[in-house]
Scaffold this motif. Sequence first.
Motif: not given
Lengths: 306, 371
Positions: B66-79, B88-97
């Motif tokens: 019955s669940a409906n997906h309503i939104f996604d949240i993520t964080f990122g920063y520029s290189d 930093y934690s997940q530095n590459a992933k944040k840049i990639n995002i």
Amino acid sequence: MAFLDNSGDIILDAVLTDTGRMRLAKGDGSFQITSFALGDDEIDYSLFNVNAATANQDLSILQTPVFEAFTNNASSMKSKLLTIADPNLLYLPVIQINEIYSGNNTAKHGDGVFVVAVNSDTETKFKTNKIVMYGENPSSEARYVRCDQGLDTSSISPSHALNAALLETQYAIEVDNRLLSVVSSDGSTAASVSFIDDDDIATYYLSQASNPSFVYDNPETSASATTQVISGPRGTILEFKFSSSLDVIDGSYFDELGSTKVMTDDYGADDASSTYKYIDTFVRIQGMTTGYSIDIPVRLIRFKTD
Amino acid sequence: MATIYKSFASSDAVQTRTLLHESVPITGSIVSGTYNIGKTTTEENIKDFAHGMFQSVYDYPYLSSSANHIFDITFGYSDNSALSGHSYSQNAKKINIYNEFAQVLAGFDETGAVREFDRDGDLTTGTKMRECIFINFSRLLTKDEIKKGSFTMYFHSGGNVATFGPPISTPQTASDFGATTDYRINSPAGEYAILYTSSATPDTTGESGIGLIYYQAGVAVLTASVFAKSTNPPAEGVAPATAADFSAPGATLKGVNNIDATLTGATISANSDAFRHRLYSVEFDNTTELNSSIYFCRINHNDYNYSANPTYTNNSKIRVKGEKRKNLPVSYPTTVGLYSADRELLAVAKLSEPLKKDPSTELTLRVRLDY
């Protein structure tokens, strides 16, 4: 299937049928609406009270609740309205199965259906008097389905010609393509499928001009109660029989769509009995001029070997 | 000759377009509290992934059908961000995002480099948003696009999150004020507008914006610096003098982590938790573009007055005539079928009640097909 709320304005609730969606998905241009027709599937005209005051004659009919739209194309528009220029017609033609024209050759099986033995093994277990059509070898026996068209009324003599505006010159036959195809009454000519819809229902259009072995004028103008089922003026005759699909010859679908029963046959001895797998289906005949349609019950049988 | 089908003339079909709007309210309690099961780290409607790139929010425990997906949240920063660093934690992933969102929403410059998000939408100059929160709404909610001028997000930019549920401080506003007449079209992902904190904020430069809302893409981009200071709008890239706490519930350093510390020191998932628990509500109107074909079924006085209904005749005699040939025929249509050239039924329209049709009446039925 809920009833539509008719307490407010008259609103058309339009939906694509499954075939419409399929054609739209194909993207090949086959989804093109070119014409319309009107239907009155819910209406029971016997409720029309001719003895009531004019304003009350159709009271019950106008109160008929209307179903929401069916999306299955085969379930909608079963009875259509007709455009006929002459408003003074008192009779309309019907289509009837003629079971009496040629004795056992045109009669239904004793079970009240047209029975088709789908493979050679099953065919050999029935002699002529058992009234079973041969599906794998349709030309090797004489049975067929005959439908007569005309005015079924004793008020007008069959010696009169049927109004040309009401003459059926083309018929549509709808058959489950998984099970059967249509061939001429002598089994020699296979009819061409016009199209097969998403539910595997094949439609054959057969016309008097192009398919004279299927559709022809009824020449009988006398009463001929022993061979004719139309009492009044007669139109055309549609004759055909069935050919089994490779799938049912092979035994497919019987477990999924059918059941088993014991039938009287001639296997081992005359009037013996054996167990057969069977599938009950129906074939729809529709006149393309008047829209009149009938459903013909058909039973496919296959000797049960396991 | 009797006929069943009537062909449409070329003037009998017309195409129309209608925009349909629905109001979509998302309450913060669903996002941050309704479906926790008593443990501070378990929320049944929040889905984290092994890759840790984003977090999905459902309106019901996501294991339920019955669940409906309503939104996604993520964080990122520029290189190019001051917060970017190898340790930093997940530095590459944040840049990639950040780069993924930037290349899709902001596009590339003439050298092929990914453009950074711009605060006022003027890509040639002005302040860039290099640390961002991305909220991408499900297509189920946004449909074809978010209606301009309808988007508002309330969130808490200050205060601590002690337990599940929204914090007590007064929520901050991020809304596309004035966007019905003021939006940008220089994005490869369609139209977008600037998010402001109040209707009084918009200015000619747009430099007071705190984020961007992409209408067709259904993505809200919020600058992380809204959490940097208690006063807004915050300056980009400036270390906060009075930083608000931005830690997730249950975080070890809860109460002392500001946005910069959380962005660099915590995973995307932990940052998403922190944001969710500061989200008060989101509301917008979606838009569905309905393309319709209207078919005019013109039924003349002498059309469709008879029926092939099996009950229409009795021994071939028409019942409604009442034995009198001169009586007018009458029929009661309930259905309109639309057919192809080979007489396949493609669409069905139903009347809400039977209509009376006889030679003294003419009808035009409008049948609308929506695509």
